[in-house]
Motif scaffolding. Structure first.
Motif: not given
Lengths: 385, 164
Positions: A135-140
């Motif tokens: 899964v890819a998630i935003a750093a913030d």
């Protein structure tokens, strides 16, 4: 027409005359004409390149090649392939990169599923992780790991060490960049499989720095159909069937960018469904009025009372702020100093009463436990005052 | 505004006659000539393809500019270029100073005001045409125009003056 209008028109014309495009209209028109031949042979254009750029790239390569042969016999320099070039593309030179649009989606690993919103869930259980093995998630942003299995799961690989999550319990990783850092993170887990987490830096997303505007967000405009939105974006959008409880309410997003806003569309979920609202739920993405996710009530009020904030004044009911006492706990974790945070999301959109309703932005909402997604199925989400 | 069918030859004709003017307009709206050229080329390519597939346009030039502006927003990463870059035409210093001042003032406007102002004052489009191109109400255009005009007058120290 006033004297000021005339003076502005004159100054614009003079300023425009000083801008000197590298190509002439004839050159661009000729490139378009050459495209006709490619179309008739069924060649499909790459979605992230202009055909003009591609035509010019070939042209420039040929010209440079001829010059190189004539002037630099034996020159070992080979044409470079740009990072945007799809496999099989004619190699171009560095000079041609000026013609290649630079807006590309983040390069998340193939098969990685981008999660959207402020608190995307990663569910693990006996049958494996959901939504996928990566899964890819935003750093913030955050990640919520939910153990839906019958046994306690132990996950190792976090900087803080191993964690255990009981059955039907969950843990937050928030914000991801502090806990994990950019890049891919792999874990060992037992007895259930924990997916890889790819933390995408803000700098890698063309969507991460765009402000929410009165009528849209970046290429996405209120009132667009899904089909139009995909054309404007230049790629497919994912439409989530079960996004909200309403039978005619769907959530669309850019599938490979965790910074994607959530486009609330109404209709049958097909290409003709129209964007009614746009939600932005990640910290750091401003609205035109300057409100960001994570701000306190005082901060919101300070901006709401600012005359410069009232960009939506022309729209009846614009700039309405509304919140309730019972907030969702998750967003509170983004408060840097432990203060209670008010803003869980901000959005722009129309009422759902009809397509002619004017848009309004900076309507700040606060997620509530009782009605987290009361859109599309019931009365308008915001009271007008 | 009615949508009408446009042939790919009409897209080519528009590119031939208007490409450079549209690049200038988008440059003033987005602040970068390179970005504007990419975006306008991309918009013409899409228009050509759309025309080739039998698509319709309410106003071809408006469609091209709107798509180009959307493209610049999409690829823009907050690196506003300084007006007056190396690829810009040499001009007398006073003219150049005025042009840079204007473009700096335009760049300081909110996105929608910037676009509307450029369409109105540079492209000389009517309010109804701008509204149709951006798919917003005329009231919205008037509002943005009013605010943008007032900001420019203040930043450029121009008197607002009375209507003639």
């Amino acid at each position: 027409m006033t004297d000021l209008d005339e003076r502005l028109s004159r100054r614009f014309r003079e300023a425009g005359d000083m801008i000197d495009p590298q190509l002439s209209g004839d050159e661009v028109a000729r490139s378009l004409g050459s495209r006709a031949l490619q179309t008739s042979s069924g060649v499909e254009r790459s979605k992230h390149r202009t055909l003009v750029g591609a035509g010019l790239a070939v042209f420039v390569v040929v010209v440079i090649g001829v010059l190189a042969l004539a002037l630099l016999p034996g020159d070992p320099h080979e044409p470079l392939t740009t990072p945007n070039d799809p496999p099989g593309t004619t190699p171009s030179t560095e000079a041609t990169t000026d013609f290649v649009p630079t807006g590309v989606t983040p390069r998340i690993p193939e098969g990685c599923v981008a999660l959207h919103g402020s608190d995307p869930w990663i569910t693990i259980h006996e049958n494996g992780p959901n939504p996928g093995l990566c899964v890819a998630i935003a750093a913030d942003g955050t990640a919520l790991i939910f153990n839906k299995g019958h046994d306690t799961v132990t996950i190792d690989g976090l900087p803080a060490g191993a964690i255990s999550i009981g059955s039907d319990d969950w843990r937050w990783i928030v914000p991801a960049v502090d806990h994990l850092g950019p890049g891919v993170h792999r874990f060992t887990s037992s007895p259930y499989v924990m997916p890889e987490i790819w933390v995408v830096p803000r700098s890698e997303s063309p969507l991460a720095t765009l402000p929410l505007e009165i009528e849209g967000f970046g290429p996405f405009r209120l009132g667009m159909t899904i089909q139009e939105a995909q054309a404007a974006w230049g790629g497919e959008l994912t439409v989530a069937e079960s996004f909200a409880p309403g039978p005619r309410c769907w959530g669309a997003s850019v599938p490979d960018d965790p910074y994607s806003p959530i486009l609330i569309v109404e209709g049958d979920g097909g290409p003709q469904s129209r964007i009614e609202q746009i939600w932005v739920e990640l910290p750091g993405q401003p609205s035109v009025g300057g409100i960001e996710v994570g701000m306190t009530e005082d901060e919101v009020r300070a901006r709401a009372m600012d005359a410069g904030y009232n960009l939506a004044q022309w729209a009846e009911g614009g700039n309405v702020l509304e919140w309730t006492d019972e907030g969702q706990a998750g967003i509170e974790l983004t408060a840097p100093d432990g203060q209670r945070v008010l803003v869980a999301a901000f959005l722009t959109g129309t009422e759902l009463s009809g397509p002619d309703a004017p848009p309004a932005s900076d309507r700040v909402r606060r997620l509530t436990v009782s009605s987290p997604n009361a859109f599309c199925s019931g009365p308008a989400p915001f009271s007008r005052s | 505004m009615n949508h009408v069918g446009v042939g790919s030859d009409e897209v080519e004709a528009l590119a031939r006659t208007e490409y450079e003017r549209l690049v200038r307009a988008v440059t003033m709206a987005c602040g970068s000539l390179t970005l504007a050229e990419d975006a306008v080329q991309e918009a013409f390519a899409r228009a050509w393809r759309r025309a080739d597939e039998g698509g319709t346009f309410s106003h071809l030039a408006g469609w091209v500019v709107t798509v180009a502006l959307n493209q610049t927003r999409r690829v823009h990463r907050g690196d506003s270029s300084v007006p007056g870059g190396p690829s810009e035409r040499h001009s007398p210093n006073s003219d150049r100073t005025e042009a840079i001042a204007l473009r700096t003032a335009v760049a300081a406007l909110p996105t929608r005001q910037r676009e509307v102002i450029v369409m109105h004052y540079f492209l000389d489009w009517s309010i109804s045409m701008i509204a149709a191109s951006l798919d917003v109400s005329e009231g919205n255009v008037k509002n943005a125009l009013f605010r943008g005009r007032r900001s420019l007058a203040a930043q450029l120290s121009l008197d607002e003056g009375a209507p003639r």
